[in-house]
Write a protein that holds these residues in place. Structure first.
Motif, PDB file in Angstrom:
ATOM      1  N   MET A 146       0.839  -1.197   0.000  1.00  0.00           N
ATOM      2  CA  MET A 146       0.000   0.000   0.000  1.00  0.00           C
ATOM      3  C   MET A 146       0.876   1.249   0.000  1.00  0.00           C
ATOM      4  O   MET A 146       1.825   1.336   0.772  1.00  0.00           O
ATOM      5  N   ARG A 147       0.582   2.176  -0.865  1.00  0.00           N
ATOM      6  CA  ARG A 147       1.337   3.432  -0.883  1.00  0.00           C
ATOM      7  C   ARG A 147       0.772   4.365   0.176  1.00  0.00           C
ATOM      8  O   ARG A 147      -0.420   4.339   0.468  1.00  0.00           O
ATOM      9  N   GLY A 148       1.637   5.178   0.729  1.00  0.00           N
ATOM     10  CA  GLY A 148       1.193   6.161   1.713  1.00  0.00           C
ATOM     11  C   GLY A 148       0.448   7.300   1.035  1.00  0.00           C
ATOM     12  O   GLY A 148       0.317   7.338  -0.191  1.00  0.00           O
ATOM     13  N   LEU A 149      -0.022   8.199   1.849  1.00  0.00           N
ATOM     14  CA  LEU A 149      -0.850   9.274   1.312  1.00  0.00           C
ATOM     15  C   LEU A 149      -0.233  10.630   1.619  1.00  0.00           C
ATOM     16  O   LEU A 149      -0.867  11.475   2.253  1.00  0.00           O
ATOM     17  N   MET A 150       1.013  10.812   1.230  1.00  0.00           N
ATOM     18  CA  MET A 150       1.668  12.088   1.467  1.00  0.00           C
ATOM     19  C   MET A 150       1.902  12.793   0.129  1.00  0.00           C
ATOM     20  O   MET A 150       2.025  12.145  -0.909  1.00  0.00           O
ATOM     21  N   MET A 151       1.998  14.114   0.170  1.00  0.00           N
ATOM     22  CA  MET A 151       2.172  14.872  -1.070  1.00  0.00           C
ATOM     23  C   MET A 151       3.522  14.565  -1.703  1.00  0.00           C
ATOM     24  O   MET A 151       4.516  14.484  -0.996  1.00  0.00           O
ATOM     25  N   ASP A 152       3.536  14.434  -2.992  1.00  0.00           N
ATOM     26  CA  ASP A 152       4.774  14.128  -3.689  1.00  0.00           C
ATOM     27  C   ASP A 152       5.328  15.432  -4.264  1.00  0.00           C
ATOM     28  O   ASP A 152       5.255  15.665  -5.459  1.00  0.00           O
ATOM     29  N   ARG A 153       5.831  16.294  -3.383  1.00  0.00           N
ATOM     30  CA  ARG A 153       6.376  17.571  -3.850  1.00  0.00           C
ATOM     31  C   ARG A 153       7.841  17.377  -4.208  1.00  0.00           C
ATOM     32  O   ARG A 153       8.609  16.838  -3.403  1.00  0.00           O
TER      33      ARG A 153
END
Ligand code: AMP
Length: 544
Positions: A1-8
């Motif tokens: 499962m991938r996390g849910l953080m912004m990919d800035r």
């Protein structure tokens, strides 16, 4: 499962935007090439970097184009760091102390389109220009009043270039693995090799540099990078200072003890970064004048080994924590810093200095392994020597457009081979024994030239020392100690050997001491052992 953080994306432009927004009135002070002290703020720097970005676009520079600079540590060079990389072009800092043939190679290999240069380097560029066919414009980092008469083709004036542009520019977003800047290292043989940094590696390195385990740069600091912006990006200071929102003091062309100490005193410098020879100049000036360094908290010295006598003098006479760092151009450059651990606070002062005289503990994310000469991984026992191999997110994965050099530099697992011979002690401190090519092989044992140099530097009459191995019929090689005397002092060779006799094992003592007026240094301030070996090629040791 991938996390849910912004990919800035981690981009260099974020650093200057942050500094301008939240530390907009924090100063950047420069001793200019023209002479006077110049002051402005992060907000001013950001506005000018944006003007520069517009100018670069107008000159036809786009993503991934290489743009060279030949400049001292000044506010204009700082603007170039952000203007060039900010638009996605590649900032190529040229080291003017390298040989013309190397300069010719680097600009052609990088295919630089523009060269920004300080006034000091106009004669150098005039000589080189016919050999640099890819360069379309030369931009002199000064105003119209100081523009020199010059034979440079397509020459422009930096201040005029900026004045013609708007200070509005939206920094583009792109992949964080985009190339951001390029530094070449010059080996003793072969062509220079290019380390191509990325936005991501640069931002991560800045964050690491600011941590308390490394330089510990913060908003409370005023940092003086004496290490040049043309050598490993001044150890990343233009980036890490903006990341921290720290005040900066940029010393321009004057790197002597008096000029540096004057800046420290006048500007309230708290952290200084530079090679040992620069700090030696400061110590000599302070000794002569009886002045003190009241504001300075910390020095990070690196590039070559720091003698313990220097660490002691700074700590005990000036209350300055004198740390040693080790790193390489290929490592952006920070690898280790000689921080004391919590338990070391209980040690006496001399033992603490001895900890700081090691090259230090690796910074988290810099992985180290020591590969001994039989190819095995050496234990951290403080005794088993081997070559240090490293890997990490701010370490090169290869050299720019150079397959053979890349192949030679990486081991079978993709780690970078540093060429430094080290031990790691049970506490995790790395200690450089030597460059693999400088170590002296005597009768099956190894003599570390650095150990001998450090020991003799503690003698009050010695200004500088270098040790090289000379051929010996019985022992293979034996050490020759080459010394520069302090002004007005007359040490004898026998006296120095006596001095060393209780610091080194008998077989490590040099076979001879010779005195010279000057020891040659290379383009990055390191002692040129290759040159010394040439100078003493015909020399016969009395024991040989
Ligand atoms: P450069 O890429 O020009 O910065 O040179 C890197 C090399 O400088 C390293 O591989 C080491 O041999 C040497 N070096 C850097 N820092 C230190 C240090 N603190 N002590 C001894 N040698 C050092």
């Amino acid at each position: 499962m991938r996390g849910l953080m912004m990919d800035r994306p981690l981009l260099i432009s974020s650093l200057i935007q942050y500094a301008a927004e939240y530390h907009g009135d924090t100063e950047i002070v420069t001793r200019t090439v023209e002479g006077p002290i110049h002051r402005y703020t992060y907000a001013d720097a950001h506005a000018r970097a944006k003007r520069l970005a517009n100018a670069l676009v107008r000159l036809g520079i786009g993503m991934s184009d290489r743009v060279a600079t030949i400049g001292w540590n000044t506010y204009r060079h700082f603007e170039l760091y952000y203007g060039i990389s900010g638009i996605g072009a590649v900032m190529h800092t040229l080291n003017p102390r390298l040989f013309p043939d190397q300069l010719r190679y680097m600009v052609n290999h990088a295919e630089d389109k523009l060269v920004f240069l300080d006034l000091t380097f106009v004669p150098l560029a005039e000589k080189m220009a016919p050999l640099w066919p890819t360069v379309k414009h030369y931009i002199v980092l000064t105003d119209r009043a100081h523009m020199p008469p010059t034979a440079l083709p397509n020459v422009l004036c930096y201040e005029e270039l900026l004045a013609a542009e708007e200070a509005a520019f939206a920094w583009p977003l792109f992949d964080e693995n985009t190339a951001s800047s390029l530094c070449y290292t010059s080996g003793t043989t072969g062509n220079p090799k290019g380390s191509m940094y990325t936005h991501r590696s640069t931002v991560l390195h800045s964050m690491a540099a600011c941590t308390a385990n490394a330089i510990g740069l913060s908003v409370e600091d005023c940092v003086l990078p004496i290490v040049p912006m043309f050598h490993v990006n001044a150890w990343g200071t233009p980036y890490s200072a903006a990341f921290a929102g720290a005040k900066q003091v940029l010393p321009g062309t004057k790197l002597d003890g008096a000029s540096i100490c004057e800046l420290i005193e006048n500007e309230g410098v708290t952290i200084g970064l530079g090679v040992p020879t620069v700090w030696l100049g400061c110590l000599q000036y302070l000794e002569q004048t009886g002045k003190k360094l009241d504001t300075m908290k910390r020095v990070l010295s690196g590039g070559s080994a720091v003698p313990i006598s220097m660490i002691k003098a700074f700590a005990e006479k000036h209350g300055v924590e004198f740390l040693q760092g080790w790193g390489m151009t290929e490592m952006s450059p920070l690898g280790t810093v000689s921080r004391l651990k919590h338990k070391h606070r209980l040690l006496d002062k001399d033992s603490q200095h001895a900890v700081r005289a090691r090259q230090g503990i690796p910074i988290c994310l810099v992985d180290c392994k020591v590969v001994s000469f039989d190819g095995k991984i050496a234990p951290h026992d403080g005794e088993t020597r081997g070559e240090l191999h490293v890997r990490g997110p701010w370490i090169v994965a290869g050299y720019y457009k150079d397959e053979p050099a890349t192949k030679a530099a990486l081991d079978s697992e993709g780690w970078f081979k540093t060429g430094d011979v080290v031990v790691i002690d049970p506490e995790g401190y790395v200690q450089i024994v030597d460059r693999s090519k400088d170590v002296i092989k005597s009768g099956g044992e190894w003599i570390s030239s650095i150990d001998v140099e450090n020991a003799v530097m503690a003698h009050p009459d010695v200004a500088e020392a270098a040790v090289i191995g000379l051929p010996h019929p019985k022992w293979d090689e034996r050490p020759l100690l080459i010394v520069v005397k302090k002004p007005g002092r007359e040490p004898q060779g026998s006296e120095l050997l006596d001095f060393l006799s209780n610091k080194l094992a008998k077989w490590q003592l040099p076979d001879e001491v010779v005195f010279v007026a000057e020891i040659p240094h290379g383009g990055t301030g390191k002692i040129l052992k290759t040159r010394l070996r040439e100078m003493f090629r015909e020399h016969r040791l009395p024991t040989a």
